[in-house]
Design an enzyme around this catalytic site. Structure first.
Site, PDB file in Angstrom:
ATOM      1  N   HIS A  32      15.959  -1.704   3.241  1.00  0.00           N
ATOM      2  CA  HIS A  32      15.086  -1.860   4.426  1.00  0.00           C
ATOM      3  C   HIS A  32      13.786  -1.087   4.248  1.00  0.00           C
ATOM      4  CE1 HIS A  32      18.703  -3.414   6.503  1.00  0.00           C
ATOM      5  NE2 HIS A  32      19.304  -2.431   5.852  1.00  0.00           N
ATOM      6  N   SER A  56     -13.494  -1.798  -7.153  1.00  0.00           N
ATOM      7  CA  SER A  56     -14.073  -2.395  -5.958  1.00  0.00           C
ATOM      8  C   SER A  56     -15.586  -2.393  -6.121  1.00  0.00           C
ATOM      9  CB  SER A  56     -13.675  -1.571  -4.738  1.00  0.00           C
ATOM     10  OG  SER A  56     -14.637  -1.699  -3.716  1.00  0.00           O
ATOM     11  N   LYS A 101     -11.947   3.209  -5.854  1.00  0.00           N
ATOM     12  CA  LYS A 101     -10.800   2.302  -5.911  1.00  0.00           C
ATOM     13  C   LYS A 101     -10.383   1.928  -7.343  1.00  0.00           C
ATOM     14  CE  LYS A 101      -8.884   0.775  -2.920  1.00  0.00           C
ATOM     15  NZ  LYS A 101      -9.190  -0.398  -2.086  1.00  0.00           N
ATOM     16  N   GLU A 137      -1.012  -7.896  -7.889  1.00  0.00           N
ATOM     17  CA  GLU A 137      -1.234  -8.686  -6.667  1.00  0.00           C
ATOM     18  C   GLU A 137      -1.322 -10.173  -6.984  1.00  0.00           C
ATOM     19  OE1 GLU A 137      -3.938  -6.311  -3.678  1.00  0.00           O
ATOM     20  OE2 GLU A 137      -4.561  -5.936  -5.735  1.00  0.00           O
TER      21      GLU A 137
END
Ligand code: ARG
Length: 461
Positions: free
Chosen positions: A158, A279, A285, A292
């Protein structure tokens, strides 16, 4: 009228230019050229052996097809969109060069069995390529298990901290998943590896062809036994794309794990910076875009499976032109999964756990609570009672902002006065982990047994 192998004397007019564009598939089926030529060579050999063409004609056809193959390999072949697809582009080139001899190749064959043969060959090679890549990824996980496997990490259920596991246990979990993916592909391969060549358009042929011979030459394991079935179905392809979907789902959930693990919040793993991007506005970043996109691309593969299922769901027997739409979905699924695997292998290999940080955080989340409960069970306390009691102790420790092992013996004795200091032997992460002993669990003995099996398989150490 341009000569086209499929436009017979029955037509009184040339095809509308717009229809030509609408119906072409050469823009996406040209990549079947190797399979198409192998199929045609096997077919020509068989035609000669069956005396449907002469040996000299066969030699001319085979030689000419080999020349066309060379041109295709070298990118020198001139594709003609008005010839619709790869099958007719190659056949017309043969006819252009050999005249009437070239016009004999399509004897006892239809594009319907031809295209299915080509795709079966293409998928068969695709399965073998995929298997190699999956093995490569398993190997990367085994290597990481060797490198960082002794580190204890939290396992989550969970998405909440649950129990401690050895990192090797986690890495090898992916080896198991990928192994089933490989087994599924091997099973699918048996059904892919059947010859449809010679079932012709729909009912077979009145010519004395030898389907066993072409099947043997193309290294198929057997023959499809029903021409209607053979020319109409794409189940073998759908099964392959299903296997690919499951691979992409496995890769996607792995990617999701590691995307989380690279965040400041989790901070469990360092993936190679060569596999990260930046970025354009935020200079700090370092983003896990490869992971992804691996997660994102799974959507495409699942979509491709959906496309194929919907494509065939209401087709009347047997071949319908709708089936031409199978190829973009098939190729997209295969290319996508292949590209994801090619990224995953070096990414896994170059990743390292953040040992210090993991260690520093392990005391959070009461990862030893289950072992404590099981310790009480071993002393004869019913599971539900022990479960409740440990819950109380967790609540107490939370209130005191300490670990279970920081509670005093008195705190434990409040629940059961017979408890003594031996209770501390099961508390703490190290103690907890060594207590998970059942087959397939995470104690060091169980994990090293798994690891040595994997090492042996990949001859690593
Ligand atoms: N390009 C077609 C396909 O991909 C080949 C088969 C066409 N057959 C036919 N009878 N029109 O399905």
């Amino acid at each position: 009228m341009t000569e086209s192998p499929s436009r017979s004397g029955a037509f009184e007019s040339a095809v509308d230019k717009r229809v030509e564009q609408f119906t072409e598939s050469i823009s996406f089926d040209a990549r079947l050229f190797r399979e198409d030529i192998s199929g045609s060579i096997a077919h020509a050999d068989m035609l000669a052996d069956q005396q449907l063409i002469s040996p000299a004609e066969r030699d001319q056809i085979v030689q000419c097809l080999s020349g066309i193959l060379q041109e295709l390999e070298n990118g020198e072949f001139q594709f003609r969109p008005e010839l619709e697809d790869i099958h007719m582009n190659i056949e017309q080139a043969l006819i252009d060069r050999l005249g009437d001899v070239g016009r004999k190749l399509h004897t006892g064959r239809s594009r319907n069995d031809q295209v299915s043969t080509d795709m079966r060959l293409w998928i068969r090679a695709g399965i073998d390529r995929m298997d190699e890549l999956l093995a490569g990824l398993q190997k990367s996980f085994v290597q990481l298990a060797i490198q960082d496997g002794q580190v204890v990490i939290p396992a989550y259920t969970h998405m909440q901290r649950a129990q401690p596991v050895l990192a090797a246990h986690y890495f090898l979990a992916y080896c198991e998943k990928l192994d089933r993916d490989r087994q599924r592909l091997q099973d699918c391969r048996k059904r892919v590896n059947q010859s449809s060549l010679g079932t012709a358009a729909v009912a077979g042929t009145s010519l004395n062809i030898d389907r066993e011979q072409t099947a043997r030459q193309l290294e198929f394991e057997g023959l499809l036994q029903n021409s209607l079935d053979s020319s109409s179905d794409r189940d073998y392809m759908i099964e392959f794309v299903f296997c690919l979907s499951l691979i992409s789902v496995h890769l996607s959930s792995w990617a999701e794990d590691w995307i989380l693990w690279t965040t400041t919040e989790f901070n469990l793993i360092q993936i190679p910076q060569e596999f990260c991007t930046g970025s354009s506005i935020m200079p700090q970043k370092i983003n896990p875009d490869v992971l992804e996109l691996t997660r994102g691309k799974a959507a495409r593969v699942i979509g491709d499976l959906q496309t194929l299922l919907v494509l065939v769901k209401a087709l009347p027997m047997a071949y319908n032109r709708d089936l031409q739409e199978d190829k973009p979905a098939l190729f997209d699924a295969a290319d996508t999964v292949e590209s994801c695997l090619r990224m995953a292998i070096p990414l896994v290999e170059g990743s390292r756990l953040k040992r210090e940080n993991i260690k520093a955080g392990l005391d959070r989340g009461f990862l030893d609570a289950t072992t404590l409960m099981e310790f009480l069970i071993k002393r004869g306390i019913p599971q539900r009672t022990a479960h409740h009691a440990v819950g109380d102790l967790v609540r107490q420790a939370t209130r005191q902002n300490c670990r279970l092992s920081d509670l005093s013996l008195k705190d434990f004795q409040a629940f059961d006065p017979s408890l003594d200091a031996s209770i501390y032997d099961v508390l703490g992460i190290e103690n907890a982990i060594s207590n998970f002993r059942s087959t397939g669990s995470t104690c060091p003995e169980q994990v090293s047994r798994q690891l040595s099996q994997w090492c042996e398989r990949f001859q690593l150490n």
